[in-house]
Design a protein around this motif. Sequence first.
Motif, mmCIF file in Angstrom:
data_model
loop_
_atom_site.group_PDB
_atom_site.id
_atom_site.type_symbol
_atom_site.label_atom_id
_atom_site.label_comp_id
_atom_site.label_asym_id
_atom_site.label_seq_id
_atom_site.Cartn_x
_atom_site.Cartn_y
_atom_site.Cartn_z
ATOM 1 N N PHE A 8 0.833 -1.193 0.000
ATOM 2 C CA PHE A 8 0.000 0.000 0.000
ATOM 3 C C PHE A 8 0.872 1.250 0.000
ATOM 4 N N LYS A 9 1.894 1.219 0.866
ATOM 5 C CA LYS A 9 2.794 2.373 0.953
ATOM 6 C C LYS A 9 3.508 2.604 -0.390
ATOM 7 N N ARG A 10 3.973 1.505 -0.982
ATOM 8 C CA ARG A 10 4.681 1.615 -2.257
ATOM 9 C C ARG A 10 3.763 2.211 -3.343
ATOM 10 N N ASP A 11 2.524 1.718 -3.410
ATOM 11 C CA ASP A 11 1.580 2.218 -4.414
ATOM 12 C C ASP A 11 1.221 3.678 -4.155
ATOM 13 N N LEU A 12 1.113 4.019 -2.878
ATOM 14 C CA LEU A 12 0.778 5.394 -2.525
ATOM 15 C C LEU A 12 1.914 6.334 -2.964
ATOM 16 N N ILE A 13 3.137 5.940 -2.676
ATOM 17 C CA ILE A 13 4.291 6.769 -3.067
ATOM 18 C C ILE A 13 4.337 6.925 -4.589
ATOM 19 N N ALA A 14 4.050 5.824 -5.296
ATOM 20 C CA ALA A 14 4.082 5.871 -6.765
ATOM 21 C C ALA A 14 3.025 6.829 -7.316
ATOM 22 N N SER A 15 1.935 7.017 -6.566
ATOM 23 C CA SER A 15 0.851 7.895 -7.030
ATOM 24 C C SER A 15 1.051 9.349 -6.624
ATOM 25 N N LEU A 16 2.024 9.606 -5.748
ATOM 26 C CA LEU A 16 2.169 10.964 -5.205
ATOM 27 C C LEU A 16 2.416 12.057 -6.258
ATOM 28 N N PRO A 17 3.272 11.825 -7.270
ATOM 29 C CA PRO A 17 3.463 12.894 -8.251
ATOM 30 C C PRO A 17 2.156 13.305 -8.944
ATOM 31 N N LYS A 18 1.325 12.313 -9.263
ATOM 32 C CA LYS A 18 0.039 12.606 -9.915
ATOM 33 C C LYS A 18 -0.911 13.306 -8.951
ATOM 34 N N GLN B 57 3.975 17.332 -11.966
ATOM 35 C CA GLN B 57 4.133 15.878 -11.848
ATOM 36 C C GLN B 57 5.601 15.455 -11.971
ATOM 37 N N GLU B 58 6.366 16.241 -12.737
ATOM 38 C CA GLU B 58 7.770 15.877 -12.946
ATOM 39 C C GLU B 58 8.681 16.301 -11.799
ATOM 40 N N GLU B 59 8.147 17.089 -10.864
ATOM 41 C CA GLU B 59 8.964 17.495 -9.718
ATOM 42 C C GLU B 59 9.243 16.294 -8.818
ATOM 43 N N GLU B 60 10.326 16.401 -8.083
ATOM 44 C CA GLU B 60 10.636 15.346 -7.122
ATOM 45 C C GLU B 60 9.599 15.347 -5.995
ATOM 46 N N ILE B 61 9.308 14.175 -5.455
ATOM 47 C CA ILE B 61 8.361 14.093 -4.338
ATOM 48 C C ILE B 61 8.991 14.786 -3.126
ATOM 49 N N PRO B 62 8.307 15.773 -2.544
ATOM 50 C CA PRO B 62 8.880 16.466 -1.387
ATOM 51 C C PRO B 62 9.190 15.486 -0.252
ATOM 52 N N ALA B 63 10.313 15.706 0.412
ATOM 53 C CA ALA B 63 10.770 14.800 1.467
ATOM 54 C C ALA B 63 9.754 14.686 2.595
ATOM 55 N N ARG B 64 8.998 15.769 2.825
ATOM 56 C CA ARG B 64 8.053 15.746 3.952
ATOM 57 C C ARG B 64 7.026 14.626 3.805
ATOM 58 N N PHE B 65 6.657 14.296 2.574
ATOM 59 C CA PHE B 65 5.666 13.239 2.363
ATOM 60 C C PHE B 65 6.268 11.861 2.625
ATOM 61 N N LEU B 66 7.503 11.687 2.175
ATOM 62 C CA LEU B 66 8.166 10.398 2.389
ATOM 63 C C LEU B 66 8.437 10.183 3.876
ATOM 64 N N ASP B 67 8.833 11.271 4.559
ATOM 65 C CA ASP B 67 9.052 11.192 6.012
ATOM 66 C C ASP B 67 7.761 10.823 6.737
ATOM 67 N N LEU B 68 6.684 11.489 6.318
ATOM 68 C CA LEU B 68 5.384 11.247 6.935
ATOM 69 C C LEU B 68 4.977 9.772 6.782
ATOM 70 N N LEU B 69 5.124 9.253 5.576
ATOM 71 C CA LEU B 69 4.747 7.854 5.325
ATOM 72 C C LEU B 69 5.629 6.901 6.130
ATOM 73 N N GLU B 70 6.897 7.252 6.265
ATOM 74 C CA GLU B 70 7.825 6.427 7.053
ATOM 75 C C GLU B 70 7.368 6.367 8.514
ATOM 76 N N LYS B 71 6.961 7.541 9.023
ATOM 77 C CA LYS B 71 6.505 7.616 10.418
ATOM 78 C C LYS B 71 5.207 6.833 10.619
ATOM 79 N N LEU B 72 4.286 6.981 9.672
ATOM 80 C CA LEU B 72 3.010 6.257 9.766
ATOM 81 C C LEU B 72 3.253 4.750 9.762
ATOM 82 N N ASP B 73 4.140 4.345 8.883
ATOM 83 C CA ASP B 73 4.463 2.926 8.740
ATOM 84 C C ASP B 73 5.107 2.398 10.022
ATOM 85 N N GLU B 74 6.036 3.192 10.558
ATOM 86 C CA GLU B 74 6.757 2.811 11.767
ATOM 87 C C GLU B 74 5.797 2.683 12.948
#
Lengths: 183, 84
Positions: A8-18, B57-74
């Motif tokens: 789920f996390k992987r799919d969510l990350i993949a959808s983030l740019p869109k 869409q072509e921009e890099e995913i902001p780090a804050r979102f990846l950090d947030l997901l990491e925390k939620l997962d943890e």
Amino acid sequence: MVHQSTDFKRDLIASLPKLRAFAVSLIGNPDRADDLVQDTIMKAWAKQDSFAPGTNIKAWLFTILRNEFYSQMRKRGREVQDSDGIFTEQLSVHPAQYGSLDLQDFRKALDKLPDDQREAIILVGASGFSYEEAAEICSCAVGTIKSRVSRARTRLQELLEIQGEVDYGPDSISTQVTSNKFA
Amino acid sequence: MIDVHNSRDEPAVKIHVMNAKKNSSEAPEKARVRRRDIRNAETEIGLKLRALYASVQEEEIPARFLDLLEKLDEAERNHAQLSE
């Protein structure tokens, strides 16, 4: 269970740019758009059990973002609407995001559309959803989406002709009229 | 010589154009031009809309979102361990 959550996390990350592209197109102010994306991620995570694996996660996330957008609008009231172009004016701070001046004009025109028309033309014209999928995301009839997209196109055409008469419109029309009359 | 030749050719061309105009009724032609103008404008709007969308869409995913997901997962993993 842990494995499913990883998928789920992987799919969510993949959808983030869109998802971000949808939010920024919808809102205009990039900071507010990213706040909305963050709220959407938290909502989506909390209700991930309601997502049926294998179905369209992009449509599912877009629906959450869209519902979140409208519920925040209702909570904050009409005054946050960018009727004065305050957020649009901040675009000069993010020039890279919109490339040419041409796109900034387009952005301003897009922001002048009613929310429902703007979201319809984005979903169908840029996000790559069919009319049927867009109708499902907006929980309305397919015919409603079609008419919103059509009205959005007409309005954008009017707005852009006013802003950029030299580009197209009156010029190409007058050329046609002249050549018809004197041929 | 050349001038005379040209002046002879010109009326022939004009007649050809006039015949073509007589054969096609004017209303469908105008409608066709209008449809084409609308189509061109729609294409232009579509291109700009997609360009705007793609630029984000072509921009890099902001780090804050990846950090947030990491925390939620943890948090979820810790919670799962606690309940075991």
